[in-house]
Design an enzyme around this catalytic site. Structure first.
Site, PDB file in Angstrom:
ATOM      1  N   PHE A  26       0.842  -1.205   0.000  1.00 57.00           N
ATOM      2  CA  PHE A  26       0.000   0.000   0.000  1.00 57.00           C
ATOM      3  C   PHE A  26       0.870   1.245   0.000  1.00 57.00           C
ATOM      4  O   PHE A  26       0.777   2.106   0.860  1.00 57.00           O
ATOM      5  CB  PHE A  26      -0.925  -0.039   1.214  1.00 57.00           C
ATOM      6  CG  PHE A  26      -2.237   0.659   1.018  1.00 57.00           C
ATOM      7  CD1 PHE A  26      -3.040   0.383  -0.077  1.00 57.00           C
ATOM      8  CD2 PHE A  26      -2.683   1.589   1.950  1.00 57.00           C
ATOM      9  CE1 PHE A  26      -4.260   1.013  -0.249  1.00 57.00           C
ATOM     10  CE2 PHE A  26      -3.900   2.239   1.794  1.00 57.00           C
ATOM     11  CZ  PHE A  26      -4.692   1.943   0.694  1.00 57.00           C
ATOM     12  N   ARG A  34       2.728   4.207  -2.859  1.00 52.67           N
ATOM     13  CA  ARG A  34       2.152   5.215  -3.755  1.00 52.67           C
ATOM     14  C   ARG A  34       1.234   4.597  -4.800  1.00 52.67           C
ATOM     15  O   ARG A  34       0.114   5.051  -5.025  1.00 52.67           O
ATOM     16  CB  ARG A  34       3.280   5.990  -4.448  1.00 52.67           C
ATOM     17  CG  ARG A  34       4.013   6.944  -3.549  1.00 52.67           C
ATOM     18  CD  ARG A  34       5.251   7.480  -4.253  1.00 52.67           C
ATOM     19  NE  ARG A  34       6.228   6.423  -4.358  1.00 52.67           N
ATOM     20  CZ  ARG A  34       7.423   6.426  -3.758  1.00 52.67           C
ATOM     21  NH1 ARG A  34       7.794   7.465  -3.055  1.00 52.67           N
ATOM     22  NH2 ARG A  34       8.245   5.413  -3.903  1.00 52.67           N
ATOM     23  N   ILE A  35       1.739   3.555  -5.470  1.00 53.31           N
ATOM     24  CA  ILE A  35       0.951   2.985  -6.576  1.00 53.31           C
ATOM     25  C   ILE A  35      -0.252   2.215  -6.028  1.00 53.31           C
ATOM     26  O   ILE A  35      -1.369   2.344  -6.543  1.00 53.31           O
ATOM     27  CB  ILE A  35       1.844   2.111  -7.481  1.00 53.31           C
ATOM     28  CG1 ILE A  35       2.967   2.968  -8.096  1.00 53.31           C
ATOM     29  CG2 ILE A  35       1.012   1.459  -8.589  1.00 53.31           C
ATOM     30  CD1 ILE A  35       4.039   2.172  -8.835  1.00 53.31           C
ATOM     31  N   ARG A  40       6.455  -6.608 -10.057  1.00 54.82           N
ATOM     32  CA  ARG A  40       7.629  -7.320 -10.565  1.00 54.82           C
ATOM     33  C   ARG A  40       7.278  -8.793 -10.708  1.00 54.82           C
ATOM     34  O   ARG A  40       6.624  -9.370  -9.833  1.00 54.82           O
ATOM     35  CB  ARG A  40       8.815  -7.171  -9.609  1.00 54.82           C
ATOM     36  CG  ARG A  40       9.522  -5.831  -9.699  1.00 54.82           C
ATOM     37  CD  ARG A  40      10.295  -5.675 -11.023  1.00 54.82           C
ATOM     38  NE  ARG A  40      11.010  -4.417 -11.100  1.00 54.82           N
ATOM     39  CZ  ARG A  40      10.520  -3.281 -11.626  1.00 54.82           C
ATOM     40  NH1 ARG A  40       9.295  -3.246 -12.114  1.00 54.82           N
ATOM     41  NH2 ARG A  40      11.263  -2.188 -11.649  1.00 54.82           N
ATOM     42  N   GLU A  63      11.697 -12.143 -17.651  1.00 53.58           N
ATOM     43  CA  GLU A  63      11.409 -11.344 -18.843  1.00 53.58           C
ATOM     44  C   GLU A  63      12.588 -11.348 -19.798  1.00 53.58           C
ATOM     45  O   GLU A  63      13.724 -11.271 -19.338  1.00 53.58           O
ATOM     46  CB  GLU A  63      11.074  -9.910 -18.414  1.00 53.58           C
ATOM     47  CG  GLU A  63       9.768  -9.846 -17.674  1.00 53.58           C
ATOM     48  CD  GLU A  63       9.486  -8.470 -17.085  1.00 53.58           C
ATOM     49  OE1 GLU A  63      10.117  -7.479 -17.514  1.00 53.58           O
ATOM     50  OE2 GLU A  63       8.632  -8.395 -16.197  1.00 53.58           O
ATOM     51  N   HIS A  95       5.468  -5.567 -20.012  1.00 54.07           N
ATOM     52  CA  HIS A  95       6.046  -4.628 -19.035  1.00 54.07           C
ATOM     53  C   HIS A  95       5.922  -3.166 -19.523  1.00 54.07           C
ATOM     54  O   HIS A  95       6.924  -2.492 -19.752  1.00 54.07           O
ATOM     55  CB  HIS A  95       7.518  -4.989 -18.753  1.00 54.07           C
ATOM     56  CG  HIS A  95       8.009  -4.449 -17.434  1.00 54.07           C
ATOM     57  ND1 HIS A  95       8.949  -5.087 -16.678  1.00 54.07           N
ATOM     58  CD2 HIS A  95       7.692  -3.323 -16.746  1.00 54.07           C
ATOM     59  CE1 HIS A  95       9.196  -4.381 -15.577  1.00 54.07           C
ATOM     60  NE2 HIS A  95       8.436  -3.313 -15.608  1.00 54.07           N
ATOM     61  N   ILE A  96       4.660  -2.735 -19.634  1.00 54.50           N
ATOM     62  CA  ILE A  96       4.406  -1.388 -20.182  1.00 54.50           C
ATOM     63  C   ILE A  96       3.564  -0.511 -19.237  1.00 54.50           C
ATOM     64  O   ILE A  96       3.028   0.507 -19.665  1.00 54.50           O
ATOM     65  CB  ILE A  96       3.689  -1.455 -21.553  1.00 54.50           C
ATOM     66  CG1 ILE A  96       2.393  -2.268 -21.459  1.00 54.50           C
ATOM     67  CG2 ILE A  96       4.616  -2.007 -22.627  1.00 54.50           C
ATOM     68  CD1 ILE A  96       1.493  -2.124 -22.685  1.00 54.50           C
TER      69      ILE A  96
HETATM   70  C1  GLV Z   1       9.151  -0.165 -14.045  1.00 51.04           C
HETATM   71  O1  GLV Z   1       9.103  -1.343 -14.050  1.00 51.04           O
HETATM   72  C2  GLV Z   1       9.502   0.637 -12.936  1.00 51.04           C
HETATM   73  O2  GLV Z   1       9.889   0.093 -11.880  1.00 51.04           O
HETATM   74  O3  GLV Z   1       9.430   1.858 -13.043  1.00 51.04           O
END
Ligand code: GLV
Length: 322
Positions: free
Chosen positions: A157, A159-160, A241, A270, A288-289
Site C-alpha cells: 500500500f 504510492r501505486i 515485478r 522477462e 512490461h508497459i
Molecule cells: C518499471 O518497471 C519501474 O519500476 O518503473
C-alpha cells in the site's frame, strides 16, 4: 561546480528531450539502443565515468560497481530498483536514484486496465470480433466478472497501491490491503481501505493487485499456498515485478481453477513467459508497459537525468532510493 571533466554513461536509449538537459561540458557515452550492454561491455564503458543513467535491463551488481570506482551516482529510469545491488552501492558511497511519483498514476491506470480487461474479457472479445466468428447477437457470449461493488485486495500500500485504491472509489469497491506498515487512519478513511494480514486479503478479495517492490521477503509472495487461499472466482493482477509471483504455481492455479484469471504486465524471466500462460484465454498479458505513456516515460527520463546531474553538481539528488 566545473562540469568540464565529468563523464556519463547512458546505457540505453533515452528521449532527446531528456538528453538535451545534459550540459555540453559533460561527455556522454550513449548507447542509444534498447539492448542491454553485456556485463563486460557495461563494465568497460563505465570505467572512469562519474555517473550512470540506466534502465531496469542493466544489472548493477557489486562486480560492476567494483569495476567503476569513479562512479558517484546511478540513476535508474524506473521506480523499482531490484536490478541494482543497493547495499553494495551504499558500501561504496554510490548514490542510487529512482523515478517515483512521476509514474504513479500511469501505472495505477494500467493495473486497472489489466483488471478490467481480464474481468470483462476484452482481449478475447477483440479477437473474436476480428476473427469473423461473430454472426449474430448471442445471449451467452463472453460473460465476465463484475467489478463494481466488489472487493479489491492490494498487496503493498505504497504510492501505486494507494493510487489503485483511489480509482476503486469510483467503482464503489471495498478495499483491503496488506502492508508491513499501516496507512494513516485518515488515508484509510479517504480510500475506504482496511489493513488485513495476507491471508485475510487473499480470502476476501475478488481482485488481488500486486504493488510491492521486489525484495527477498516479497519474492514468490504469490505461491501455491497463497494462490490456493484466493477465491476461485478471483483475478490476480501483477504490474509490480514478475518474481513476486511463482509463475509455475500461477499456471497450475489457472489450469486447475484455483483462481479465475490473471492480468500480467511482468514475468519472472522477462522477456520469457511461462509457456503454460500463452494459450490461456483467461489471462491478459502485456510486455512490461505499465508506465509506458508518452508523458510519463518522458517524465521518468527527465527525472533520471536531473538526479544524475544533481549529484555530479554536488547537490542532493531529487529522488534517492530510500
Ligand atoms: C518499471 O518497471 C519501474 O519500476 O518503473
Amino acid at each position: 561546480m566545473n562540469m568540464m571533466s565529468k563523464s556519463l554513461l547512458v546505457s540505453n536509449v533515452l528521449p532527446d528531450e531528456a538528453l538535451r538537459l545534459i550540459p555540453r561540458e559533460i561527455s556522454v557515452d550513449y548507447n542509444g539502443t534498447q539492448t542491454a550492454l553485456p556485463k563486460t561491455e557495461l563494465m568497460a564503458r563505465l570505467r572512469g565515468k562519474d555517473g550512470l543513467i540506466c534502465h531496469i535491463i542493466s544489472a548493477i551488481d557489486d562486480e560492476v560497481l567494483a569495476a567503476a570506482p569513479t562512479v558517484k551516482v546511478i540513476a535508474n529510469v524506473a521506480v523499482g530498483y531490484n536490478n541494482i545491488d543497493i547495499a553494495a552501492a551504499r558500501r561504496r558511497g554510490v548514490v542510487v536514484t529512482n523515478t517515483p511519483d512521476v509514474l504513479t498514476e500511469t501505472t495505477a491506470d494500467f493495473a486497472w486496465t489489466l483488471l478490467m480487461a481480464t474481468a470483462r474479457r476484452v482481449v478475447e472479445a477483440d479477437r473474436f470480433t476480428r476473427s469473423g466468428q461473430w454472426h449474430r447477437w448471442q445471449w451467452d457470449l463472453l460473460w465476465g466478472a463484475d467489478v463494481y461493488g466488489k472487493t479489491l485486495g492490494i498487496m503493498g500500500f505504497g504510492r501505486i497501491g494507494r493510487a489503485v485504491a483511489r480509482r476503486a472509489l469510483g467503482f464503489n469497491m471495498r478495499v483491503v490491503y496488506q502492508d508491513a506498515v499501516a496507512a494513516d487512519a485518515a488515508v484509510e478513511r479517504e480510500l475506504r481501505a482496511s489493513r488485513m494480514d495476507l491471508e485475510g486479503v487473499l480470502r476476501e478479495a475478488d481482485f488481488v493487485s500486486l504493488h510491492t517492490p521486489l525484495l527477498p521477503e516479497t519474492r514468490h509472495l504469490m505461491n501455491e499456498r497463497s494462490l490456493r487461499l484466493m477465491k476461485k472466482s478471483a483475478i490476480l493482477v501483477n504490474a509490480a515485478r514478475g518474481p513476486v509471483v511463482d509463475e509455475a504455481a500461477l499456471v497450475r492455479a489457472l489450469e486447475e481453477g484455483w483462481i479465475a484469471g490473471a492480468g500480467l504486465d511482468v514475468f519472472e524471466e522477462e522477456p520469457t513467459i511461462h509457456p503454460g500462460l500463452l494459450p490461456m484465454t483467461n489471462v491478459v498479458l502485456a510486455p512490461h508497459i505499465a508506465s509506458a505513456s508518452f508523458d510519463t516515460r518522458l517524465a521518468m527520463a527527465t527525472l533520471a537525468v536531473r538526479n544524475c546531474l544533481a549529484v555530479l553538481e554536488g547537490k542532493p539528488p531529487l529522488t534517492p532510493v530510500p
